[in-house]
Every structure is written in structure tokens, then in C-alpha cells.
Design a protein around this motif. Structure first.
Motif, PDB file in Angstrom:
ATOM      1  N   LEU A  58       0.721  -0.961   0.141  1.00 53.90           N
ATOM      2  CA  LEU A  58      -0.006  -0.107   0.123  1.00 53.90           C
ATOM      3  C   LEU A  58       0.896   1.101  -0.026  1.00 53.90           C
ATOM      4  CD1 LEU A  58      -2.918  -0.957   2.653  1.00 53.90           C
ATOM      5  CD2 LEU A  58      -2.972  -0.935   0.043  1.00 53.90           C
ATOM      6  N   GLU A  59       1.950   1.018   0.709  1.00 51.17           N
ATOM      7  CA  GLU A  59       2.534   2.408   0.758  1.00 51.17           C
ATOM      8  C   GLU A  59       3.779   2.677  -0.546  1.00 51.17           C
ATOM      9  OE1 GLU A  59       6.984   3.587   2.924  1.00 51.17           O
ATOM     10  OE2 GLU A  59       5.671   2.017   3.793  1.00 51.17           O
ATOM     11  N   GLN A  60       3.755   1.513  -1.207  1.00 58.05           N
ATOM     12  CA  GLN A  60       4.384   1.720  -2.531  1.00 58.05           C
ATOM     13  C   GLN A  60       3.276   2.195  -3.565  1.00 58.05           C
ATOM     14  OE1 GLN A  60       7.557   1.778  -1.418  1.00 58.05           O
ATOM     15  NE2 GLN A  60       8.116   1.216  -3.542  1.00 58.05           N
ATOM     16  N   ARG A  61       2.323   1.749  -3.424  1.00 56.78           N
ATOM     17  CA  ARG A  61       1.156   2.123  -4.383  1.00 56.78           C
ATOM     18  C   ARG A  61       0.978   3.540  -4.138  1.00 56.78           C
ATOM     19  NH1 ARG A  61      -2.984  -1.305  -2.979  1.00 56.78           N
ATOM     20  NH2 ARG A  61      -1.869  -2.895  -4.149  1.00 56.78           N
ATOM     21  N   LEU A  62       1.077   4.056  -2.999  1.00 57.46           N
ATOM     22  CA  LEU A  62       0.973   5.406  -2.683  1.00 57.46           C
ATOM     23  C   LEU A  62       1.652   6.301  -3.156  1.00 57.46           C
ATOM     24  CD1 LEU A  62      -0.887   7.641  -1.423  1.00 57.46           C
ATOM     25  CD2 LEU A  62       0.291   6.956   0.742  1.00 57.46           C
ATOM     26  N   ARG A  63       2.975   5.650  -2.901  1.00 62.46           N
ATOM     27  CA  ARG A  63       4.381   6.556  -3.244  1.00 62.46           C
ATOM     28  C   ARG A  63       4.286   6.675  -4.751  1.00 62.46           C
ATOM     29  NH1 ARG A  63       9.814   4.304  -1.109  1.00 62.46           N
ATOM     30  NH2 ARG A  63       8.728   5.086   0.957  1.00 62.46           N
ATOM     31  N   ASN A  64       4.005   5.479  -5.473  1.00 60.58           N
ATOM     32  CA  ASN A  64       3.885   5.492  -7.087  1.00 60.58           C
ATOM     33  C   ASN A  64       2.842   6.314  -7.574  1.00 60.58           C
ATOM     34  OD1 ASN A  64       5.678   3.460  -7.300  1.00 60.58           O
ATOM     35  ND2 ASN A  64       4.319   1.797  -7.361  1.00 60.58           N
ATOM     36  N   GLN A  65       1.599   6.380  -6.818  1.00 60.38           N
ATOM     37  CA  GLN A  65       0.669   7.366  -7.182  1.00 60.38           C
ATOM     38  C   GLN A  65       1.089   8.858  -6.992  1.00 60.38           C
ATOM     39  OE1 GLN A  65      -2.816   6.119  -5.060  1.00 60.38           O
ATOM     40  NE2 GLN A  65      -3.302   4.617  -6.300  1.00 60.38           N
ATOM     41  N   MET A  66       1.837   9.065  -5.971  1.00 64.39           N
ATOM     42  CA  MET A  66       2.272  10.354  -5.712  1.00 64.39           C
ATOM     43  C   MET A  66       3.384  10.682  -6.709  1.00 64.39           C
ATOM     44  SD  MET A  66       0.768  11.674  -3.355  1.00 64.39           S
ATOM     45  CE  MET A  66       1.805  13.134  -2.730  1.00 64.39           C
ATOM     46  N   THR A  67       4.264   9.921  -7.411  1.00 65.86           N
ATOM     47  CA  THR A  67       5.235  10.061  -8.003  1.00 65.86           C
ATOM     48  C   THR A  67       4.723  10.264  -9.408  1.00 65.86           C
ATOM     49  OG1 THR A  67       6.873   8.776  -6.796  1.00 65.86           O
ATOM     50  CG2 THR A  67       7.098   9.212  -9.324  1.00 65.86           C
ATOM     51  N   LEU A  68       3.517   9.478  -9.752  1.00 62.84           N
ATOM     52  CA  LEU A  68       2.740   9.782 -10.977  1.00 62.84           C
ATOM     53  C   LEU A  68       1.977  11.129 -11.033  1.00 62.84           C
ATOM     54  CD1 LEU A  68       1.755   8.741 -13.763  1.00 62.84           C
ATOM     55  CD2 LEU A  68      -0.225   7.675 -12.472  1.00 62.84           C
ATOM     56  N   THR A  69       1.465  11.330  -9.925  1.00 62.77           N
ATOM     57  CA  THR A  69       0.647  12.537  -9.761  1.00 62.77           C
ATOM     58  C   THR A  69       1.800  13.828  -9.835  1.00 62.77           C
ATOM     59  OG1 THR A  69      -0.897  11.743  -8.408  1.00 62.77           O
ATOM     60  CG2 THR A  69      -0.865  14.122  -8.511  1.00 62.77           C
ATOM     61  N   GLU A  70       2.867  13.621  -9.259  1.00 66.82           N
ATOM     62  CA  GLU A  70       3.729  14.764  -9.343  1.00 66.82           C
ATOM     63  C   GLU A  70       4.274  14.963 -10.662  1.00 66.82           C
ATOM     64  OE1 GLU A  70       8.077  15.966  -7.283  1.00 66.82           O
ATOM     65  OE2 GLU A  70       7.139  14.005  -6.456  1.00 66.82           O
ATOM     66  N   ALA A  71       4.548  13.746 -11.410  1.00 68.82           N
ATOM     67  CA  ALA A  71       5.213  14.047 -12.595  1.00 68.82           C
ATOM     68  C   ALA A  71       4.102  14.748 -13.538  1.00 68.82           C
ATOM     69  CB  ALA A  71       5.398  12.437 -13.256  1.00 68.82           C
ATOM     70  N   MET A 106       0.884  21.780  -1.414  1.00 73.11           N
ATOM     71  CA  MET A 106       1.494  21.137  -2.301  1.00 73.11           C
ATOM     72  C   MET A 106       1.384  22.031  -3.696  1.00 73.11           C
ATOM     73  SD  MET A 106       0.068  17.735  -4.255  1.00 73.11           S
ATOM     74  CE  MET A 106      -1.285  18.388  -5.227  1.00 73.11           C
ATOM     75  N   ASP A 107       2.484  21.922  -4.279  1.00 72.35           N
ATOM     76  CA  ASP A 107       2.488  22.788  -5.513  1.00 72.35           C
ATOM     77  C   ASP A 107       3.449  22.135  -6.597  1.00 72.35           C
ATOM     78  OD1 ASP A 107       5.116  22.913  -4.528  1.00 72.35           O
ATOM     79  OD2 ASP A 107       5.157  25.162  -3.971  1.00 72.35           O
ATOM     80  N   ASN A 108       3.322  22.436  -7.790  1.00 71.64           N
ATOM     81  CA  ASN A 108       4.004  21.682  -8.686  1.00 71.64           C
ATOM     82  C   ASN A 108       5.288  22.742  -9.300  1.00 71.64           C
ATOM     83  OD1 ASN A 108       2.804  23.952 -10.157  1.00 71.64           O
ATOM     84  ND2 ASN A 108       2.331  22.692 -12.016  1.00 71.64           N
ATOM     85  N   LEU A 109       6.134  22.327 -10.367  1.00 65.45           N
ATOM     86  CA  LEU A 109       7.051  22.999 -10.680  1.00 65.45           C
ATOM     87  C   LEU A 109       6.974  24.364 -11.106  1.00 65.45           C
ATOM     88  CD1 LEU A 109      10.266  22.850 -10.956  1.00 65.45           C
ATOM     89  CD2 LEU A 109      10.000  21.674 -13.192  1.00 65.45           C
ATOM     90  N   THR A 110       5.862  24.420 -12.106  1.00 66.58           N
ATOM     91  CA  THR A 110       5.395  25.735 -12.724  1.00 66.58           C
ATOM     92  C   THR A 110       5.309  26.901 -11.645  1.00 66.58           C
ATOM     93  OG1 THR A 110       4.495  24.437 -14.566  1.00 66.58           O
ATOM     94  CG2 THR A 110       4.061  26.986 -14.444  1.00 66.58           C
TER      95      THR A 110
END
Length: 495
Positions: A142-155, A175-179
Motif C-alpha cells: 500500500l505504501e508503494q502504491r501510494l508512493r507510485n501514485q504520488m510520483t505519477l501525480t507529481e510527474a 502542495m505545488d508543482n514545478l511551474t
């Protein structure tokens, strides 16, 4: 009795002995029924006990585990350095905690978090190793799934050309993005939402407001949208209560290009309206000149008729006079109206902003156009576009004359102030008077203003019941003064 004994006991060992005496087999029962996997080895790391939870977790029966080394469960997935660290710690007779990838009896892998404690007897000798381990495979997944989702969301967020930011109920960024980070950097390292006064203007931004911001020294237009999002509190104190909190999603897009296109479109329409006004003034001026020229022979014919007597026996003379009168009437009817818009009260600040926008690109390097007013609250009454056309005609005249002078730097000043119910515009320049010529160009109706600027300005100013004055300052150049009444009762003019 038990509670009294436990309260009076000074040592944990005393409590354990007392419980063992009163409840023989208590600790074994506790270990047997514990949900956590527990195993016990001797000093040689041979399993001498495992509870049912351990057997269920590993898939081995107890008789299959006894006298086996725990490496029976080892997989090749755990790095060797982990085991080296484990044994180095245990040989120091210190507890060790870590994660291992183990293998069940059926060959499936699972991740465990394990605590191993050396058991020392009263003589200080190592007797056993006690291990307690928990299967954390599901939690890790679950932690990895959440991390993957966060990574995908961030990307995804970082690849969106818009700035995306989420703020909490205190409008603090969570939370903010690069832009968005880039915009903050362009804003001098300041928080962009703070510079936008987000907390106060939240309702305005909910409708998608477009606001100007100075970023990297240039004005950029940003469109800001915001929406309310549901949130969840991370505080333990809110575990048993409704823990939803308000979050706000803010999306900021660069609207500069669209704003510039809209502004350029507005200026183009303004130029077109001004050109129309100049053209109508030129037509009106030409017809007025024709009426003046025609009026002289008609007056002569009228005088001749009066000398001819009351019987009007000279038919040719009467016919010529009547045709002249009809021609005068036709010309009067052909004179166009200069009322292209309703007279109204408008801000001089915005008026001068349009003037700067229309002319800032027409002044070359070394030239200058200074536009000022003695009060930021000045207003003017009349047809805004026509009055702007008056100033435009004179600035066009000044630019054309300056272009014909070699190595000449043009300096123009436009100043406005109110004086006793009138709004006065002063247009001063440094163009030498010897270069000023006024002619009636044959193509005046095709290019209104070329050579007849002052006459057209007089026509437009007279339409507003204003006044015009042209002077030559002692320092050289010329100064055109235009005065317009500030009251509606004084506006209008002949049609």
C-alpha cells in the motif's frame, strides 16, 4: 490479591514470578495466543520453539521448524549486508531491528519487520535469541502504491503548463508543482499567492480573474481559478471525529499572450474609430470650405435680384439664385455628424494610458513622450475618441515633422490640468517653427490629417465648444493648448 502484589512489587521479575505462581503456564498461553509471530532459538541459532502465529506466517509446521536454522526462511532477495549488520549487533548482545525478505514453505516471498533480542541468563551467558516478526507485505504494498501514485501525480503536475497549488484552510501552501515554484522564483522568491493577495480576493479568483503581475521585470497577465477540495486531517486527536478539512485547489495560467492580443485588438478598434472621426472631420471641413466658397456668388446673385426690382423679371437670374440655394442646402445636408459616441464623463488616467499605448512604439531611441496630469483623479466630459483624435492629430504632425529633420531627437510633453471648469491639455514639442507648414493636400479625404492637422483639430474642438491656442515658447518649438468644458450643458455643437 494479584493487583496488590503487582503494585507492591519493586522488580519486573517479582511480578513475573508472582504471576507464574498464581497462574501456572500463563506466559506460555500468552505466547501461544499472541497474534505476532514469535520464535526462540538456542545460542547456536537453532529453533527450539515457534508459536502458532509463526507457523501460520511461514507455512511450516512446528516439527518442521524445530532444530532448524532461521536461514531456512531466508531468500536471496535480502542483501548480504543486512545479515552482516544483524549478526554484528547480536554478537554485541544488543537487540536488532530490521526488515527481511523471507520465503514461505510454498516458495512465496513476504516482507517482515523483525525484532531479535539476545536472552542473557543470570550468569551473564547468552542462552537464547528471541525473535518477534510481523508480516508487513500488505502495508509495504500500500505504501508503494501510494508512493507510485504520488510520483505519477507529481510527474503529471510538473508537466502541466499551468501552475497548480493546493492550500489549507489558512491558505498555506501544502502542495505545488514545478511551474508554480518557477513563478515564485520569477516573483523574486516571494510566495506568489501572497503577492496576488489570494486570501482577500478568493471570491474574485473563483470566477477566473485575470490579474497583472510583474515577473522578472516584465508585466505578465495571470488567470487564476480556485476550487474547494475535501481534505483529511493527519492529527491523531481527530481520529474518532469528522476529520474532513477544507482544501483549495488553485490553478494559475499565463494569459499574457491572450491579454496582449485582446489589448492590441482594442487598440486597433480605437485607431479605426479615431481614423473615422478624422475622416468625418476632414469631410466636414471640406464641405464647410465649399459652402464658404459657394456662399459668395450666391450672395452676389441675391444682391443682383434685389437691384433688379420686386417684379423679378430676370428669369435667368432668379433660376441661378434658386439653384445656388438648393446647392447650399444639399451641401448642408451632406455635412456628416461628428457624434460617433455619446458624450460622457471619463477618467483621464485611462485616457492617457491609451495615448501611451498608441504611441510608445512610434518614438525612436533618443526621442521621448512624457504624459502627465496634475491629479490622478482628473476627469473629462465629451466624446472620448474624438478628443483622443485631437491629441493624436497633433502628435502625428509632430512625428512627421521630426522625421524630416536629420539627427533630431524629438521631445514631446503632454500635460493636463483643470482650470475653472475647463480641462486644459498642453501639447509641447521642440520642433523648430521653420519646419511647420500647413497646406490643404489634394488627397486630404484619403489621408485625413496630412497637412491639415490644425484645421481638423479646430473642427473637433469647436464641436465640443472648446477653445484652441497655438503659441511658441521662448525656448523654441511649439505649444498647442486645447480646452474642453467639464459640464454637460456646454457640450454638443452644430450638427
Amino acid at each position: 490479591m494479584t493487583e496488590h502484589m503487582m503494585m507492591d512489587a519493586a522488580e519486573p521479575q517479582a511480578i513475573a514470578r508472582g504471576l507464574s505462581q498464581q497462574h501456572p503456564g500463563l506466559f506460555l498461553t500468552m505466547v501461544e495466543q499472541a497474534p505476532i509471530a514469535i520464535s526462540l532459538t538456542d545460542a547456536e541459532a537453532r529453533i527450539i520453539y515457534a508459536n502458532p502465529a509463526f507457523c501460520r506466517q511461514t507455512g511450516y509446521a512446528l516439527d518442521e521448524l524445530l532444530q532448524q536454522n532461521p536461514r531456512l526462511l531466508a531468500s536471496k532477495q535480502t542483501p548480504r549486508i543486512i545479515y552482516e549488520d544483524m549478526w554484528r549487533t547480536l554478537h554485541l548482545r544488543q537487540p536488532w531491528r530490521g526488515q527481511l525478505i523471507n520465503r514461505r514453505r510454498d516458495g512465496s516471498l513476504f516482507l517482515v519487520e523483525i525484532d531479535i533480542t539476545p536472552v542473557i541468563n543470570t550468569c551473564g551467558e547468552l542462552e537464547h535469541y528471541l525473535a518477534m516478526q510481523r508480516d508487513i507485505s500488505t502495508g509495504y504494498a500500500l505504501e508503494q502504491r501510494l508512493r507510485n501514485q504520488m510520483t505519477l501525480t507529481e510527474a503529471v503536475l510538473n508537466n502541466i503548463p499551468a501552475a497548480v497549488v493546493v492550500v489549507d484552510e489558512q491558505d498555506q501552501v501544502v502542495m505545488d508543482n514545478l511551474t508554480y515554484k518557477t513563478l515564485c522564483a520569477d516573483c523574486g522568491g516571494k510566495e506568489l499567492l501572497t503577492e496576488l493577495d489570494f486570501s482577500r480576493r478568493k471570491k474574485e479568483f473563483a470566477a477566473g480573474a485575470v490579474v497583472p503581475m510583474v515577473l522578472c521585470g516584465a508585466v505578465r497577465w495571470l488567470r487564476v481559478h480556485c476550487w474547494t477540495l475535501p481534505g483529511v486531517s493527519e492529527e491523531a486527536s481527530r481520529y474518532f471525529v469528522d476529520n474532513s478539512l477544507t482544501r483549495t485547489l488553485v490553478v494559475i495560467t499565463d494569459h499574457t499572450q491572450q491579454q496582449q492580443q485582446q489589448e492590441q485588438g482594442r487598440l486597433d478598434r480605437l485607431k479605426q474609430h479615431m481614423t473615422t472621426g478624422k475622416l468625418l472631420a476632414a469631410i466636414r471641413d471640406s464641405l464647410d470650405a465649399a459652402l464658404i466658397q459657394l456662399n459668395c456668388p450666391i450672395n452676389m446673385l441675391a444682391a443682383a435680384r434685389r437691384l433688379n426690382g420686386a417684379d423679378h423679371s430676370n428669369v435667368a437670374l432668379d433660376s441661378a439664385w434658386h439653384e445656388g440655394e438648393e446647392a447650399m442646402a444639399r451641401l448642408q445636408r451632406c455635412r456628416p455628424s461628428l457624434d460617433l459616441e455619446h458624450a460622457a464623463l471619463w477618467s483621464l488616467h485611462d485616457f492617457f494610458a491609451d495615448l501611451r499605448a498608441l504611441y510608445h512604439t512610434r518614438y525612436q531611441q533618443g526621442d521621448s513622450l512624457e504624459v502627465t496630469q496634475d491629479s490622478p483623479h482628473l476627469v473629462c466630459f465629451g466624446q472620448r475618441t474624438q478628443i483622443l483624435a485631437c491629441l493624436s492629430l497633433w502628435l502625428d504632425r509632430t512625428l512627421d515633422l521630426a522625421a524630416g529633420i536629420p539627427e533630431f531627437n524629438l521631445h514631446t510633453q503632454v500635460y493636463a490640468h483643470e482650470e475653472e471648469g475647463w480641462l486644459a491639455f498642453y501639447l509641447c514639442d521642440n520642433v523648430p517653427l521653420r519646419h511647420v507648414q500647413y497646406t490643404h493636400a489634394p488627397n486630404a479625404l484619403n489621408a485625413p490629417g496630412k497637412g491639415m492637422e490644425l484645421r481638423l483639430i479646430q473642427t473637433l474642438v469647436a464641436h465640443h465648444h472648446g477653445a484652441i491656442e497655438l503659441t511658441s515658447p521662448s525656448e523654441g518649438g511649439s505649444c498647442l493648448t486645447l480646452r474642453f468644458p467639464l459640464f454637460a450643458s456646454l457640450t454638443g455643437g452644430s450638427k
